[in-house]
Design an enzyme around this catalytic site. Structure first.
Site, PDB file in Angstrom:
ATOM      1  N   ASP A 181       6.742 -58.639  -2.849  1.00 43.56           N
ATOM      2  CA  ASP A 181       7.151 -57.972  -4.091  1.00 43.56           C
ATOM      3  C   ASP A 181       7.840 -56.643  -3.778  1.00 43.56           C
ATOM      4  OD1 ASP A 181       7.182 -57.340  -6.927  1.00 43.56           O
ATOM      5  OD2 ASP A 181       5.478 -56.026  -6.540  1.00 43.56           O
ATOM      6  N   HIS A 204      13.208 -62.006 -10.418  1.00 39.12           N
ATOM      7  CA  HIS A 204      12.407 -61.239  -9.448  1.00 39.12           C
ATOM      8  C   HIS A 204      11.229 -62.043  -8.898  1.00 39.12           C
ATOM      9  CE1 HIS A 204       9.984 -58.159  -7.583  1.00 39.12           C
ATOM     10  NE2 HIS A 204       9.024 -58.316  -8.477  1.00 39.12           N
ATOM     11  N   GLU A 221       0.820 -58.670 -16.525  1.00 40.41           N
ATOM     12  CA  GLU A 221       1.191 -57.268 -16.710  1.00 40.41           C
ATOM     13  C   GLU A 221       2.335 -57.099 -17.702  1.00 40.41           C
ATOM     14  OE1 GLU A 221       1.486 -53.131 -16.255  1.00 40.41           O
ATOM     15  OE2 GLU A 221      -0.100 -54.529 -15.731  1.00 40.41           O
ATOM     16  N   ASP A 222       3.346 -57.979 -17.644  1.00 44.49           N
ATOM     17  CA  ASP A 222       4.588 -57.747 -18.384  1.00 44.49           C
ATOM     18  C   ASP A 222       4.842 -58.715 -19.537  1.00 44.49           C
ATOM     19  OD1 ASP A 222       5.259 -55.599 -16.724  1.00 44.49           O
ATOM     20  OD2 ASP A 222       6.176 -56.924 -15.241  1.00 44.49           O
ATOM     21  N   ASP A 258      16.718 -47.929  25.786  1.00 43.61           N
ATOM     22  CA  ASP A 258      16.176 -49.233  25.391  1.00 43.61           C
ATOM     23  C   ASP A 258      16.694 -49.688  24.028  1.00 43.61           C
ATOM     24  OD1 ASP A 258      14.910 -47.322  23.920  1.00 43.61           O
ATOM     25  OD2 ASP A 258      12.912 -48.215  24.063  1.00 43.61           O
ATOM     26  N   HIS A 285       3.138 -63.602 -10.708  1.00 42.15           N
ATOM     27  CA  HIS A 285       2.441 -62.342 -10.425  1.00 42.15           C
ATOM     28  C   HIS A 285       2.674 -61.238 -11.458  1.00 42.15           C
ATOM     29  CE1 HIS A 285       6.264 -60.943  -8.536  1.00 42.15           C
ATOM     30  NE2 HIS A 285       5.787 -59.741  -8.772  1.00 42.15           N
TER      31      HIS A 285
END
Length: 735
Positions: free
Chosen positions: A139, A48, A76-77, A259, A72
């Protein structure tokens, strides 16, 4: 999954001087940190951040942003810390990763207050460093591309959030390519049937017109080449979500859209843009009102192009966009295509977006945070601005003002300055006086007429389009109401000191503020005016030695000088005849009744001519007449057979009176009741009953049964009562 050397190669294609060491180090660090973590699709989680980095390399962003994209999710993970990343990769990259970590925790589609506060944090983080937004959008784009692996409920939430916040934010940053893909992915998950239907119709139309599109491309290219203009001409197709949104907005069928196909003409210079338009308009007739020059007047998201529509080969309407290659790059990639992003030294984040109009818009949006609105109001206003296309208007001195489509002169006035908006009383559009609620068009010259002391009506808030105008009107309305309460409070406090025989001044009251637990003199007066604070407590705060004597007040009521001071709920029954006396009513003048059933008005408030009315049949008892706005009617919602269509049958030559009821909140002091009763009598109405209920020692509430000739008569009385200084509030009672 992208390999290490592939990431480096992608960056070096557009930046030969890329920091290969930092990219390799980030790749290895993130791969080791995420280890065997898996995504919902079953792929390794590390894939990812690599895909996010790949999206950003397509936008040709700087090394620091690519490295931050790879890292990134580490804080957090994984077990990584900000300190560790700063030690290895430096302060700038650590700062970016930390900003993205904070945003990762946001859940924008949640309870409204949380959504609003989180959106506030999102924009604050973006304003500090716009690269945070670019990584966040990439992301979100990759998450949307793999959304099919998420549970259905979560898919809908994420898609709604994307359509509500991220896609329009990408559009405002000029990143139209990313906006289109985000919108279409969200559209596919939120409305799969509509998405499939429109895609099928577009494919069918593309197949049908394939030859015509090639013919127009060839004919236009040859015509420009013959005039010495080298141009790249390509047909383009409207995106599925854009088609669906236009069908919804204009309430038209797919076949009525003219259009869906257009053509983009990319040339070398700005001069060639205008020469191209000359060639096109010479060869084919242009469609009136469909010419827009965004080169001389760029949009706020940096978009530049000339738009025109002509009647081309086969009598087909052809929409053209003419721009240079640099403009085309910005039209596709927006702020990410800005020249300052191509070679930005690590750490020089202040350069990012310095010359970008899109980033300037973002800064102005963030500036609204300092104006004291609640997070909910901020979210509401910012969403309004995110979703609106623009019109460009001019001040009498030639200044350019960009506004959302559908904006009014009121929006224009507030865009000039808040004081101009607050004092606006009229407008001239192109030299002619026009209503303040007129819709502005591109190129309008607007002059605002002002009057000092003017307060914007609260109703303006629902008529304007910009967040700035809505916010300023709401604030001015609050200030006006507060000033009204302060005036009433000053009147009450002054008289309280007079009754107590004590000296009073603003300076004395300011010294007593700590004892009243209020921050300012204005807060005290407003609290007294609203009935939140008793005036006797203010006297005691200024003169602590003062002891208030509690005496039972006499109860009197007459037409000249009434008296308040009752210590419990009191009901007074008396008549105040109007100047012409009261005509005795023989019958209720209503059409639509059947038979000889007895008819009466609803007991709580009644109805008067001018009200829309309805009759309710009660078997064995007769018919009761209600005004249509009466809340009592909800009791009969499930009994449609009892509802009768009735209307007034008034003889204009005959003076009749009809029952109504008003609720009055007034200051508790001698003379107030007399003032109210006298006003009602002089207005030509009758008082049948007054019920007085003490709200506090400063205020009493009166329910007054009155008889008036019609709705206009009643509204006049209510307006006159509201204008009296002793009266705090008046409203009609219905049910």
């Amino acid at each position: 999954m992208m390999r290490q050397y592939e990431l480096v190669d992608r960056v070096r294609r557009y930046n030969p001087h890329a920091d290969e060491t930092a990219l390799n180090r980030a790749y290895v660090y993130a791969m080791q940190a995420h280890g065997a973590q898996k995504r919902a699709s079953g792929d390794l989680y590390f894939s990812h951040p690599l895909e996010v980095a790949a999206i950003l390399t397509d936008l040709k962003l700087d090394d620091a942003t690519i490295v931050a994209a790879v890292l990134h999710d580490t804080i957090e993970d994984t077990d990584s810390t900000r300190e560790e990343i700063e030690q290895i990769f430096g302060h700038d990259i650590a700062h970016l990763v930390e900003g993205l970590t904070k945003l990762k925790k946001l859940d924008l589609v949640s309870k409204r207050a949380e959504q609003a506060e989180n959106f506030r944090k999102l924009l604050l983080a973006i304003a500090e460093d716009v690269r945070v937004l670019l990584v966040k959008l990439a992301d979100r784009l990759h998450n949307m591309r793999t959304l099919q692996y998420m549970p259905a409920e979560k898919r809908a939430r994420i898609a709604e959030e994307t359509l509500d916040i991220y896609a329009p934010l990408a559009g405002r940053m000029g990143m139209q390519g990313m906006r289109d893909e985000l919108e279409n992915l969200a559209f596919r998950h939120l409305m799969p049937e509509a998405y499939e239907m429109i895609c099928a119709r577009l494919a069918e139309l593309h197949h049908k017109n394939e030859g015509l599109i090639a013919k127009i491309e060839k004919e236009l290219s040859e015509e420009l080449a013959a005039r010495g203009i080298e141009a790249k001409v390509e047909g383009r197709e409207k995106q599925p979500y854009s088609v669906w949104r236009k069908m919804e907005r204009k309430s038209v069928a797919f076949e009525q859209l003219s259009d869906i196909f257009g053509f983009r003409v990319v040339v070398g210079t700005i001069e060639q843009c205008y020469r191209t338009i000359g060639v096109v308009h010479t060869k084919w007739p242009n469609v009136f009102g469909r010419f827009k020059d965004y080169i001389s007047t760029p949009k706020e998201n940096d978009y530049q192009s000339i738009h025109t529509t002509v009647v081309g080969p086969g009598r087909q309407r052809v929409e053209l966009q003419v721009r240079t290659a640099a403009m085309d790059d910005i039209a596709r990639n927006g702020i990410a295509a800005h020249v300052l992003y191509k070679d930005v030294p690590v750490g020089d984040k202040d350069m990012l977006g310095r010359e970008s109009r899109a980033y300037q818009w973002l800064r102005r949006t963030i500036a609204h945070l300092a104006e004291g609105d609640s997070p909910e109001e901020f979210l509401e206003h910012t969403k309004l601005e995110l979703f609106q296309d623009q019109v460009f208007c001019f001040t009498p001195k030639g200044g350019l003002i960009a506004l959302p489509r559908g904006a009014t002169p009121i929006d224009f006035a507030y865009a000039v300055h808040t004081d101009v908006g607050n004092s606006a009383v009229g407008a001239k559009i192109n030299g002619r006086v026009a209503p303040l609620l007129s819709e502005l068009q591109n190129g309008d010259e607007v002059e605002i007429m002002r009057a000092e002391g003017q307060v914007p009506p609260a109703a303006w808030e629902t008529a304007v389009m910009t967040g700035k105008a809505k916010s300023a009107i709401r604030r001015a309305t609050r200030d006006a109401v507060r000033a009204q309460y302060m005036g009433l409070g000053r009147q009450i406090v002054t008289r309280a000191f007079e009754r107590a025989g004590k000296a009073f001044s603003d300076e004395m009251l300011k010294k007593a503020l700590p004892r009243l637990a209020r921050g300012s003199l204005e807060d005290v007066l407003a609290a007294v005016g609203r009935g939140e604070m008793y005036s006797g407590d203010v006297v005691k705060a200024v003169h602590p030695e003062f002891k208030e004597e509690k005496k039972p007040a006499p109860m009197r009521a007459h037409n000249e000088a009434g008296w308040f001071g009752m210590t419990k709920a009191t009901s007074l029954v008396f008549k105040v005849p109007g100047p012409e006396g009261k005509a005795e009513r023989q019958s209720i003048p209503i059409r639509g009744l059947q038979g000889d059933l007895p008819v009466r008005f609803a007991p709580n408030g009644g109805a008067v001519p001018g009200d829309r009315i309805v009759g309710i049949l009660t078997p064995g008892e007769g018919i009761t007449i209600y005004p249509i706005q009466s809340p009592d009617l909800t009791a009969f919602d499930d009994q449609p057979e009892r509802w009768l269509d009735v209307r007034w049958d008034i003889d204009e030559g005959r003076k009749e009176y009809f029952p109504s009821k008003i609720l009055v909140t007034a200051i508790n002091e001698p003379g107030t009741l007399g003032i109210i009763a006298t006003l009602i009598g002089e207005a030509g109405a009758n008082i049948d009953n007054i019920n007085i209920h003490p709200l506090s020692q400063d205020f009493h509430e009166m329910t007054i049964d009155i008889e008036v000739s019609d709705l206009k008569h009643l509204n006049t009385i209510i307006s006159q009562l509201r204008a009296r200084p002793a009266v705090s509030k008046v409203e009609r009672v219905n049910g």
